[in-house]
Design an enzyme around this catalytic site. Structure first.
Site, mmCIF file in Angstrom:
data_model
loop_
_atom_site.group_PDB
_atom_site.id
_atom_site.type_symbol
_atom_site.label_atom_id
_atom_site.label_comp_id
_atom_site.label_asym_id
_atom_site.label_seq_id
_atom_site.Cartn_x
_atom_site.Cartn_y
_atom_site.Cartn_z
ATOM 1 N N GLU A 162 0.814 -1.161 -0.176
ATOM 2 C CA GLU A 162 0.009 0.062 -0.046
ATOM 3 C C GLU A 162 0.784 1.236 0.189
ATOM 4 O O GLU A 162 0.841 2.306 -0.628
ATOM 5 C CB GLU A 162 -0.780 0.054 1.264
ATOM 6 C CG GLU A 162 -1.880 -1.239 1.273
ATOM 7 C CD GLU A 162 -2.909 -0.738 0.051
ATOM 8 O OE1 GLU A 162 -2.922 -0.028 -0.558
ATOM 9 O OE2 GLU A 162 -3.760 -1.968 0.285
ATOM 10 N N THR A 207 -0.629 0.567 -10.266
ATOM 11 C CA THR A 207 -1.917 -0.076 -9.822
ATOM 12 C C THR A 207 -2.704 0.823 -9.093
ATOM 13 O O THR A 207 -3.954 0.607 -8.610
ATOM 14 C CB THR A 207 -1.850 -1.469 -9.310
ATOM 15 O OG1 THR A 207 -3.041 -1.981 -9.102
ATOM 16 C CG2 THR A 207 -1.221 -1.157 -7.745
ATOM 17 N N GLU A 266 -11.771 0.536 -10.428
ATOM 18 C CA GLU A 266 -11.354 -0.642 -11.506
ATOM 19 C C GLU A 266 -12.412 -0.393 -12.816
ATOM 20 O O GLU A 266 -11.836 -0.692 -13.894
ATOM 21 C CB GLU A 266 -11.515 -2.020 -11.026
ATOM 22 C CG GLU A 266 -10.446 -2.281 -9.823
ATOM 23 C CD GLU A 266 -10.629 -1.726 -8.642
ATOM 24 O OE1 GLU A 266 -11.682 -1.144 -8.283
ATOM 25 O OE2 GLU A 266 -9.536 -1.395 -7.778
ATOM 26 N N ARG A 293 0.846 3.593 -3.359
ATOM 27 C CA ARG A 293 -0.007 5.020 -2.845
ATOM 28 C C ARG A 293 1.080 6.241 -2.918
ATOM 29 O O ARG A 293 1.262 7.224 -3.528
ATOM 30 C CB ARG A 293 -0.561 5.078 -2.009
ATOM 31 C CG ARG A 293 -1.934 4.021 -2.030
ATOM 32 C CD ARG A 293 -3.040 3.780 -0.876
ATOM 33 N NE ARG A 293 -3.601 2.832 -0.998
ATOM 34 C CZ ARG A 293 -4.654 2.682 -0.526
ATOM 35 N NH1 ARG A 293 -5.704 3.764 -0.397
ATOM 36 N NH2 ARG A 293 -5.549 1.338 -0.512
ATOM 37 N N ASP A 302 -5.106 -9.911 -7.778
ATOM 38 C CA ASP A 302 -5.365 -9.050 -8.818
ATOM 39 C C ASP A 302 -4.149 -8.362 -9.652
ATOM 40 O O ASP A 302 -3.768 -8.656 -10.910
ATOM 41 C CB ASP A 302 -6.329 -7.829 -8.711
ATOM 42 C CG ASP A 302 -5.994 -7.151 -7.421
ATOM 43 O OD1 ASP A 302 -4.903 -7.328 -6.553
ATOM 44 O OD2 ASP A 302 -6.810 -6.311 -6.774
HETATM 45 C C1 DMJ Z 1 -6.359 0.392 -5.246
HETATM 46 O O1 DMJ Z 1 -5.382 0.685 -4.006
HETATM 47 C C2 DMJ Z 1 -5.328 -0.426 -6.243
HETATM 48 O O2 DMJ Z 1 -5.837 -0.415 -7.520
HETATM 49 C C3 DMJ Z 1 -5.111 -1.901 -5.744
HETATM 50 O O3 DMJ Z 1 -4.484 -2.631 -6.804
HETATM 51 C C4 DMJ Z 1 -6.269 -2.602 -5.569
HETATM 52 N N1 DMJ Z 1 -7.316 -1.788 -5.538
HETATM 53 C C5 DMJ Z 1 -7.398 -0.510 -5.002
HETATM 54 C C6 DMJ Z 1 -8.692 0.232 -5.444
HETATM 55 O O4 DMJ Z 1 -9.588 -0.324 -5.366
#
Ligand code: DMJ
Length: 623
Positions: free
Chosen positions: A212, A613, A526, A216, A357
């Site tokens: 995370e 992501t 998403e 982020r 994912d």
């Molecule tokens: C985000 O923090 C990122 O996209 C992560 O890969 C999984 N999903 C959350 C948002 O839904």
């Protein structure tokens, strides 16, 4: 005038003068004129006249001869300088790109920075893009009023909460969205908070999650670094907020601490948690790390190595993928847990939702980031991706009944166990990733014209379009027009009554089952992410229309008057009961993708950037 970022700043080697590519004819006539001012041709001797002809001939030859190695304005308006220095180049001014326009300006003028004409955008979409910008402004205003410096806003209680370790995650997640939108005041506010507080926070805070924090906070810093002019050294094209070096230094400090997750693990698989102020790392309480988490930090660590010149970040992070390559898989699919102690996968649970994912997303994106075709060291990632997508199509894709929506289910007990028709909203990243992997960021039309699509690419593109429809229908089927966190699909083997989404006019009301525990909506990105990628790739305007419909539902049901947006408890009820949290990814991802969906394709082009992501764009290597 607000600024925005249509291109990688690496591409912007020009001043603000109007673009002028001097034609050879013009150069020749200018040379003649220049000479003529010094001499009157009528009084020239024959010898002098012949010399002049010779000189002109030479100049002509040098200017007309075009070598592939010459500097050139490529198809995206990017100035490339490759190959050896030629005499012709010495005599020629490098072509200059036009001044950078904000998306709005670019659209209004109907011009683009690549020199080709783009259609004047429909004022309807310009207005819709402005609505998204206003929404971002509203989200930020709530956060800054009640929660500045906290990780997240609780918009109903009007206070902040630290759910991600206390690094002001919303500030960093939102920063590059504000840059892209050209919201200079927010760039200033967020940037100066980062400059003043973040380093201190990093040195004092306790436990954070490696994944995370990387996607982020590090992702946000790296993207801000690039978008503020990082790779130009001194040029800050946002003219707001700190110098790029500030973002880079903070990212390095953070990464040095996060690196202990890799270096203290007995295998190539990192521990999941890091205590920042101690620079120590620890496994998750159960011991195992999530596969998606261990395998979705490479874009960020690679880019940090590229810009810092220190390979250690990339080396450690890439060991994870190289190691996973050696592990046994089920038709390319992997269990959602992996042990840092043994390096082996744990359990048999296979899914593309939570914990699985972004493993699949990063296989293809890291390959793209590393220059795909001309960097064969990473071909294994493409191979792993293609095999995995084949596995998805074979083992996880089914059709619902009665109306035949294509969905991706799960194998909680491996390929020998029972299939579960459960699909997390998180799986809706997949249509975008599949489309990107197929065309490598080109439009479908271009990829088809250039004969670039393999059989696998075409299959994946088709699946992308089918799944995007399903993801949209997960919104359409509910009373609020917002998707639940998880949906189940009615199949011959699986059905449950009385769990419809609440929109009786949806033709898929009987295909989609929404259990009570799964009815919440966290403002996730998403689906709009995939709509954005699919729109860029197919140019089919239905994706824009769908994105707008989703945006309107967010506006209607999640907007909090005093500032911010909130998660919901139950999307099948009107009015929905509201939770009290604005996730950082609403600003970092959801609104960014919606803004880009309604805007011009030249803003963060998909063949020049990969989005991490968490939707932070990072440039693709071009050598
Ligand atoms: C985000 O923090 C990122 O996209 C992560 O890969 C999984 N999903 C959350 C948002 O839904």
């Amino acid at each position: 005038m607000s600024k925005s970022l249509p291109y990688s700043v690496k591409d912007i080697h020009y001043d603000n003068a109007k673009f002028r590519h001097r034609s050879p004819l013009k150069v020749l006539s200018q040379s003649l004129l220049t000479l003529n001012t010094k001499r009157n041709c009528a009084s020239c001797s024959t010898g002098m006249f012949l010399i002049l002809i010779l000189v002109f001939g030479l100049v002509c030859l040098m200017l007309m001869s075009k070598s592939p190695n010459d500097s050139a304005l490529n198809e995206k308006g990017k100035v490339t300088f490759v190959g050896g220095l030629r005499l012709g180049r010495l005599l020629r001014k490098p072509p200059r790109l036009p001044p950078r326009l904000s998306p709005d300006e670019g659209q209004l003028r109907g011009s683009s920075t690549n020199g080709s004409t783009i259609s004047i955008s429909d004022p309807k979409w310009a207005a819709r893009q402005q609505s998204v910008k206003d929404a971002f402004d509203h989200a930020w205003s709530g956060y800054r009023k009640y929660a500045m410096g906290y990780d997240e806003l609780m918009p109903i209680s009007q206070k902040g909460v630290d759910g991600l370790g206390g690094l002001g995650a919303t500030v960093v997640d939102a920063l590059d969205t504000a840059m892209i939108m050209g919201l200079d005041n927010i760039v200033s506010e967020a940037g100066s908070w980062v400059e003043t507080h973040l380093l201190e926070r990093i040195s004092q805070k306790g436990q954070v999650n490696l994944f995370e924090t990387t996607i982020r906070v590090m992702g946000g810093l790296l993207s801000a670094y690039h978008l503020s002019g990082g790779e130009q050294g001194t040029m800050n094209i946002t003219h707001n907020g700190p110098k790029p070096a500030i973002y880079l230094n903070i990212a390095k400090d953070l990464a040095d601490r996060l690196l202990t997750a890799f270096t203290s693990s007995p295998t190539s698989v990192p521990f999941c948690d890091v205590i920042l102020h101690e620079s120590t790392a620890h496994p998750a309480p159960g011991g195992a790390s999530s596969t998606a988490e261990a395998a979705s930090v490479q874009l960020e660590f690679n880019y940090l190595s590229a810009i810092s010149g220190d390979p250690k970040y990339s080396t450690e992070a890439m060991k994870v993928l190289a190691h996973i390559k050696t592990l046994p898989k089920t038709e390319g699919l992997v269990p959602i847990y992996i042990s840092p102690q043994t390096g082996e996968f744990v359990g048999e649970n296979i899914r593309l939702g939570s914990r699985g994912d972004s493993y699949y997303e990063y296989l293809i994106k890291v390959w793209l980031q590393q220059g795909a075709k001309f960097n064969s060291n990473f071909t294994y990632l493409h191979d792993m991706y293609i095999e995995a997508m084949k596995g998805v199509r074979h083992l996880l894709v089914r059709n619902s009944i009665p109306k035949g929506l294509v969905f991706v289910g799960e194998l909680p007990y491996g390929s020998k166990g029972e299939f579960s028709p459960k699909m997390d909203h998180l799986v809706c990243f997949l249509p975008g990733t599949l489309a990107l992997g197929a065309t490598k960021g080109l439009t479908k039309e271009q990829a088809l014209k250039e004969n670039l699509l393999s059989f696998e690419d075409l299959e994946n593109l088709k699946l992308a379009e089918d799944l995007a429809k399903t993801c949209f229908e997960m919104y359409e089927v509910t009373a609020t027009g917002l998707a639940p966190e998880i949906a189940y699909f009615h199949t011959n083997e699986y059905s449950e009554d009385g769990l419809e989404g609440g929109n009786k006019s949806s033709m898929y009301a009987n295909d989609i089952i929404i259990k009570h525990a799964d009815r919440h909506n966290l403002l996730r990105p998403e689906t709009v992410e995939s709509l954005f990628v699919l729109y860029r790739i197919t140019k089919d305007t239905k994706y824009r229309d769908q994105g707008w419909q989703i945006f309107e539902a967010f506006e209607k049901y999640t907007k909090v008057k005093s500032g911010g947006y909130t998660s919901l408890d139950d999307v099948t009820e009107v009015p929905p009961h509201r939770r009290d949290k604005m996730e950082t990814f609403f600003l970092g991802e959801t609104l960014k993708y919606l803004y880009l969906l309604f805007g011009d394709d030249s803003v963060i082009p998909l063949d020049k950037f990969v989005f991490n992501t968490e939707a932070h764009p990072l440039p693709i290597r071009n050598t």
